[in-house]
Scaffold this active site. Sequence first.
Site, PDB file in Angstrom:
ATOM      1  N   HIS A  78      -6.313   3.579  -3.453  1.00 56.57           N
ATOM      2  CA  HIS A  78      -7.673   4.431  -3.228  1.00 56.57           C
ATOM      3  C   HIS A  78      -7.484   5.876  -3.674  1.00 56.57           C
ATOM      4  O   HIS A  78      -8.689   6.422  -3.820  1.00 56.57           O
ATOM      5  CB  HIS A  78      -8.121   4.182  -1.728  1.00 56.57           C
ATOM      6  CG  HIS A  78      -7.697   5.301  -0.751  1.00 56.57           C
ATOM      7  ND1 HIS A  78      -6.758   4.777   0.073  1.00 56.57           N
ATOM      8  CD2 HIS A  78      -7.890   6.433  -0.443  1.00 56.57           C
ATOM      9  CE1 HIS A  78      -6.419   5.780   0.895  1.00 56.57           C
ATOM     10  NE2 HIS A  78      -7.043   6.724   0.304  1.00 56.57           N
ATOM     11  N   ASP A 127      -3.204  -1.547  -1.102  1.00 57.26           N
ATOM     12  CA  ASP A 127      -3.727  -0.118  -1.402  1.00 57.26           C
ATOM     13  C   ASP A 127      -2.342   0.743  -1.697  1.00 57.26           C
ATOM     14  O   ASP A 127      -2.065   1.790  -1.211  1.00 57.26           O
ATOM     15  CB  ASP A 127      -4.280   0.679  -0.013  1.00 57.26           C
ATOM     16  CG  ASP A 127      -5.132   1.708  -0.410  1.00 57.26           C
ATOM     17  OD1 ASP A 127      -5.074   2.227  -1.623  1.00 57.26           O
ATOM     18  OD2 ASP A 127      -5.219   2.510   0.562  1.00 57.26           O
ATOM     19  N   SER A 232      -3.587  10.410   3.000  1.00 59.45           N
ATOM     20  CA  SER A 232      -3.591   9.234   2.207  1.00 59.45           C
ATOM     21  C   SER A 232      -2.683   9.122   1.085  1.00 59.45           C
ATOM     22  O   SER A 232      -2.185  10.314   0.224  1.00 59.45           O
ATOM     23  CB  SER A 232      -4.731   8.678   1.703  1.00 59.45           C
ATOM     24  OG  SER A 232      -5.640   8.261   2.727  1.00 59.45           O
ATOM     25  N   GLY A 233      -1.805   7.909   0.938  1.00 54.14           N
ATOM     26  CA  GLY A 233      -0.690   7.907  -0.144  1.00 54.14           C
ATOM     27  C   GLY A 233       0.579   8.560  -0.037  1.00 54.14           C
ATOM     28  O   GLY A 233       1.423   8.045  -0.345  1.00 54.14           O
TER      29      GLY A 233
HETATM   30  N1  ARG Z   1      -7.953   7.394   3.764  1.00 55.99           N
HETATM   31  C1  ARG Z   1      -7.917   8.735   4.456  1.00 55.99           C
HETATM   32  C2  ARG Z   1      -7.433   9.398   3.074  1.00 55.99           C
HETATM   33  O1  ARG Z   1      -8.150   9.392   2.043  1.00 55.99           O
HETATM   34  C3  ARG Z   1      -7.092   8.805   5.435  1.00 55.99           C
HETATM   35  C4  ARG Z   1      -6.094   7.623   5.755  1.00 55.99           C
HETATM   36  C5  ARG Z   1      -5.611   7.872   7.063  1.00 55.99           C
HETATM   37  N2  ARG Z   1      -6.160   7.951   8.160  1.00 55.99           N
HETATM   38  C6  ARG Z   1      -5.888   7.924   9.364  1.00 55.99           C
HETATM   39  N3  ARG Z   1      -6.919   7.851  10.237  1.00 55.99           N
HETATM   40  N4  ARG Z   1      -4.677   7.470   9.606  1.00 55.99           N
HETATM   41  O2  ARG Z   1      -6.625  10.546   3.333  1.00 55.99           O
END
Ligand code: ARG
Length: 319
Positions: A78, A127, A232-233
């Site tokens: 993503h 993902d 993320s990632g």
């Molecule tokens: N999807 C979000 C990003 O793009 C956060 C991912 C983790 N979120 C969480 N509450 N653990 O960085």
Amino acid sequence: MRRPPPPTLLLLLLPLLAGTQEAKAPPACGRPRKLSRMVGGRDALEREWPWQASIQRDGSHFCGGSLLSPRWVLTAAHCFSNTSDTAPYRVLLGARQLLRPGPHAVYARVRRVESNPLYRGMASSADVALVELEAPVTFSDHILPVCLPDPSVSFAPGMSCWVTGWGSPSEQDRLPSPRTLQKLSVPLIDTPKCNLLYGTGAEPDSQPKAIQDDMLCAGFAEGKKDACKGDSGGPLVCRVDQSWVQAGVISWGEGCARPNRPGVYIRVTSHHRWIRRIIPELQFQGRAGGRRRDPRASGPPGTRPHAAPRLLSLEPLPQ
Ligand code: ARG
């Protein structure tokens, strides 16, 4: 009259020198040479997580990643919605402070991004993406690869692992200058329990988000500590014997650090075949029988089967 030393001595030494070169193992993964905010995190130390990558577009950080080899970084799919133009991207390695990367850091260009073709959008399976760097990076005390587990490795619920990143310290704020890498210890949560948590207090007429087979939850039912936007990632790593092995890729969560909404990660072992297809030369850490072989106990060189995986045990040795 003095004669130059006989060249035969040097000739005898040469194969020995060459031999030591040949026997040199590839650099070990998951072993920082240093031994020792996301929400509720603490500042990481210099050289503590040398595989941590910052993925940047037009000079600004947007996702984390982890270095697997001189050329490859693992991240979340993503993070890259459109991967055809790789020119605006850079991968920062060897840094601790984003705003002061320091002399050990390097910015690598991106050659291509391979997103898992099964990925279907936010909070769905697969993902994961692999980023190929334009040129291999040189390993150092500040830049080293993490280990990837092969599918024989299971990460037990309750096990304490670490998540790292430059993401937001809360749902509203950004990490304050100089934006120091954060680390957070999180216990793994089993999937049935995680589904129960995500089911509690879910909006009445909405389907609660489901934890798929290739997902792994980690964090706290009470909230307060979690990865967040910008993490993320990045990697979720667990210590297995003497090495750090990556169990998950930071993928999603409902908000950040909310009660009953732990962080959700993509299981690296679920995508082993896909990773192997793209990076055939990559070594995975396995476990066989739980008992670690003592390398000193092996026979003379050549008697050890070449394909034998490096053995790691997750449980205490039966002794
Ligand atoms: N999807 C979000 C990003 O793009 C956060 C991912 C983790 N979120 C969480 N509450 N653990 O960085």
